[in-house]
Design a protein around this motif. Structure first.
Motif, PDB file in Angstrom:
ATOM      1  N   PHE A 235     -16.255  -2.849  11.443  1.00  0.00           N
ATOM      2  CA  PHE A 235     -15.682  -3.017  12.695  1.00  0.00           C
ATOM      3  C   PHE A 235     -15.757  -1.792  13.524  1.00  0.00           C
ATOM      4  N   PHE A 236     -15.347  -0.707  13.191  1.00  0.00           N
ATOM      5  CA  PHE A 236     -15.290   0.785  13.790  1.00  0.00           C
ATOM      6  C   PHE A 236     -16.584   1.316  13.920  1.00  0.00           C
ATOM      7  N   SER A 237     -17.374   1.095  12.863  1.00  0.00           N
ATOM      8  CA  SER A 237     -18.728   1.556  12.977  1.00  0.00           C
ATOM      9  C   SER A 237     -19.523   0.889  14.026  1.00  0.00           C
ATOM     10  N   SER A 238     -19.283  -0.293  14.144  1.00  0.00           N
ATOM     11  CA  SER A 238     -20.122  -1.090  15.427  1.00  0.00           C
ATOM     12  C   SER A 238     -19.516  -0.579  16.792  1.00  0.00           C
ATOM     13  N   ILE A 239     -18.507  -0.361  16.857  1.00  0.00           N
ATOM     14  CA  ILE A 239     -18.056   0.324  18.174  1.00  0.00           C
ATOM     15  C   ILE A 239     -18.459   1.634  18.285  1.00  0.00           C
ATOM     16  N   SER A 240     -18.583   2.529  17.053  1.00  0.00           N
ATOM     17  CA  SER A 240     -18.964   3.797  17.011  1.00  0.00           C
ATOM     18  C   SER A 240     -20.391   3.814  17.606  1.00  0.00           C
ATOM     19  N   GLY A 241     -21.327   2.840  17.019  1.00  0.00           N
ATOM     20  CA  GLY A 241     -22.805   2.683  17.248  1.00  0.00           C
ATOM     21  C   GLY A 241     -22.999   2.407  18.908  1.00  0.00           C
ATOM     22  N   ALA A 242     -22.128   1.548  19.471  1.00  0.00           N
ATOM     23  CA  ALA A 242     -22.177   1.277  20.940  1.00  0.00           C
ATOM     24  C   ALA A 242     -22.006   2.267  21.568  1.00  0.00           C
ATOM     25  N   LEU A 243     -21.056   3.241  21.214  1.00  0.00           N
ATOM     26  CA  LEU A 243     -20.525   4.357  22.219  1.00  0.00           C
ATOM     27  C   LEU A 243     -21.633   5.293  21.958  1.00  0.00           C
ATOM     28  N   LEU A 244     -22.272   5.412  20.767  1.00  0.00           N
ATOM     29  CA  LEU A 244     -23.411   6.461  20.541  1.00  0.00           C
ATOM     30  C   LEU A 244     -24.568   6.285  21.536  1.00  0.00           C
ATOM     31  N   VAL A 245     -24.699   4.897  21.436  1.00  0.00           N
ATOM     32  CA  VAL A 245     -26.041   4.437  22.555  1.00  0.00           C
ATOM     33  C   VAL A 245     -25.861   4.850  23.834  1.00  0.00           C
ATOM     34  N   ALA A 246     -24.414   4.334  24.171  1.00  0.00           N
ATOM     35  CA  ALA A 246     -24.003   4.735  25.612  1.00  0.00           C
ATOM     36  C   ALA A 246     -24.088   6.289  26.136  1.00  0.00           C
ATOM     37  N   SER A 247     -23.531   7.049  24.964  1.00  0.00           N
ATOM     38  CA  SER A 247     -23.746   8.477  25.243  1.00  0.00           C
ATOM     39  C   SER A 247     -25.311   9.017  25.113  1.00  0.00           C
ATOM     40  N   LEU A 248     -26.036   8.550  24.323  1.00  0.00           N
ATOM     41  CA  LEU A 248     -27.406   8.950  24.545  1.00  0.00           C
ATOM     42  C   LEU A 248     -28.031   8.533  25.798  1.00  0.00           C
ATOM     43  N   ALA A 249     -27.555   7.468  26.394  1.00  0.00           N
ATOM     44  CA  ALA A 249     -28.313   6.969  27.477  1.00  0.00           C
ATOM     45  C   ALA A 249     -28.050   7.649  28.676  1.00  0.00           C
ATOM     46  N   PHE A 250     -26.766   8.135  28.532  1.00  0.00           N
ATOM     47  CA  PHE A 250     -26.119   9.346  29.567  1.00  0.00           C
ATOM     48  C   PHE A 250     -26.974  10.856  29.497  1.00  0.00           C
ATOM     49  N   MET A 251     -27.043  10.946  28.126  1.00  0.00           N
ATOM     50  CA  MET A 251     -27.619  12.191  27.970  1.00  0.00           C
ATOM     51  C   MET A 251     -28.937  12.656  28.001  1.00  0.00           C
ATOM     52  N   ALA A 252     -29.788  11.522  27.727  1.00  0.00           N
ATOM     53  CA  ALA A 252     -31.421  11.677  27.845  1.00  0.00           C
ATOM     54  C   ALA A 252     -31.690  12.266  29.176  1.00  0.00           C
ATOM     55  N   PRO A 253     -31.561  11.627  30.326  1.00  0.00           N
ATOM     56  CA  PRO A 253     -31.971  12.166  31.702  1.00  0.00           C
ATOM     57  C   PRO A 253     -31.478  13.733  31.932  1.00  0.00           C
ATOM     58  N   VAL A 254     -30.162  14.100  31.498  1.00  0.00           N
ATOM     59  CA  VAL A 254     -29.692  15.277  31.499  1.00  0.00           C
ATOM     60  C   VAL A 254     -30.240  16.404  30.959  1.00  0.00           C
ATOM     61  N   LEU A 255     -30.696  16.015  29.328  1.00  0.00           N
ATOM     62  CA  LEU A 255     -31.458  16.938  28.605  1.00  0.00           C
ATOM     63  C   LEU A 255     -33.153  16.921  29.313  1.00  0.00           C
ATOM     64  N   ALA A 256     -33.384  15.766  29.623  1.00  0.00           N
ATOM     65  CA  ALA A 256     -34.869  15.939  30.312  1.00  0.00           C
ATOM     66  C   ALA A 256     -34.894  16.855  31.363  1.00  0.00           C
ATOM     67  N   GLU A 257     -33.921  16.831  32.057  1.00  0.00           N
ATOM     68  CA  GLU A 257     -34.056  17.619  33.392  1.00  0.00           C
ATOM     69  C   GLU A 257     -33.652  19.290  32.869  1.00  0.00           C
TER      70      GLU A 257
END
Length: 335
Positions: A235-257
């Motif tokens: 249960f909690f690792s599924s939520i953790s995984g979803a939050l991780l994906v959202a974090s990476l989605a926000f993080m990717a363009p910032v790191l690229a810049e």
């Protein structure tokens, strides 16, 4: 059932009912005919018709449960009744009393703690066609989450031994109680069996109490709660995984810049990404810790469950109504 070696076992037939005057008399008569040594109990759940009167006339012991919902009724029944074998069905006539001896026989010969009468014709009635997709969907979800012990988690025709009835917590309040029963058996690795039976149509004048969307949402919510309680890491690792994906989605363009220009212009986006990453890590750690606690709880429940007597001739606690040797005096079934 006179040919069975367990004729001396105390059998209780449990029928939760709500406004079933059109069928309850025939249902009680049928179970008294097919299980002549059984005691039939009808638990009336605030019926506004003559359900209680007709059940009593047919020979059942009628008990009133004021808290509305099948789960409340089942909890009360298992707490009130002390028997060797419990046969639970509905009072609407959709489950044939003629199948009860086969279910009881399967429970004893297969040494099971619960036998489920799976419904062969559950989608044949046009009045239930709206539930067909929900039945398939929830059975698929159950199999994916808890295993393939059951093929029909919503069947209300079940037989239990004493060990199951007295170890089942019955936390649900409504029709999701059957799902909770199935999860309880799966989590404790209980021996269970299934027997495929025909599923009858409601007679004219008897209406289904199920609401496709309302009760479907309750069952889905109960499944989520049961996953959280019994499989917290999933249960909690599924939520953790979803939050991780959202974090990476926000993080990717910032790191690229940053790698391109050496600067970070979208500071709020970076802060949000880091916050989501930290929350994801917290959920993951919580899942690991709670998984250890859930395993400990399951182990404790298993030990308590193993300490309860079954219907297979195991020693029973000696009390005022039981002799330590040389006799068969037992406490009568009582509500």
């Amino acid at each position: 059932m006179s040919d069975l070696i367990f004729d001396d076992l105390q059998i209780a037939v449990l029928l939760p009912c709500y406004n079933e005057e059109a069928t309850i008399g025939d249902v009680v008569t049928g179970f008294r005919r097919e299980l002549p040594n059984a005691h039939v109990f009808v638990y009336d759940n605030n019926s506004s018709d003559r359900t209680a009167i007709l059940a009593a006339r047919a020979g059942a012991t009628v008990v009133r449960e004021p808290r509305q919902g099948k789960g409340h009724v089942v909890r009360r029944m298992f707490a009130d009744i002390d028997a060797d074998i419990y046969v639970m069905a509905d009072g609407d006539g959709t489950y044939a009393p003629e199948d009860a001896p086969d279910l009881v026989r399967t429970l004893v010969t297969e040494r099971s703690d619960m036998v489920v009468g799976t419904r062969r014709g559950v989608t044949a009635d046009a009045g239930r066609s709206g539930h067909a997709f929900g039945n398939r969907l929830f059975n698929f979800i159950y199999t994916a989450l808890f295993g393939s012990d059951f093929t029909d988690i919503f069947s209300g025709y079940r037989v239990f031994n004493r060990r199951f009835a007295k170890s089942f917590p019955a936390l649900s309040g409504g029709f999701e109680i059957e799902t909770e029963m199935s999860v309880h058996a799966s989590m404790l690795r209980m021996p269970v069996s299934e027997l495929t039976l025909d599923y009858g149509r409601r007679p004219e004048g008897s209406d289904s109490k199920l609401s496709t969307f309302k009760d479907g949402f309750k069952i889905l919510w109960m499944l989520m709660l049961l996953v959280k309680e019994t499989r917290p890491f999933l249960f909690f690792s599924s939520i953790s995984g979803a939050l991780l994906v959202a974090s990476l989605a926000f993080m990717a363009p910032v790191l690229a810049e940053y790698f391109e220009t050496g600067t970070v212009s979208r500071v709020p986006t970076w802060i949000a990404a880091i916050a989501l990453l930290m929350i994801s890590m917290l959920f993951f750690v919580a899942g690991v810790i709670l998984d250890s606690l859930a395993r400990s709880r399951a182990e404790h429940k298993r030990m308590l469950y193993m300490g309860l007597p079954t219907t297979r001739g195991e020693p029973r606690p000696v009390g005022d109504d039981q002799r330590p040797s040389g006799g068969k005096a037992r406490k009568p079934i009582a509500a």
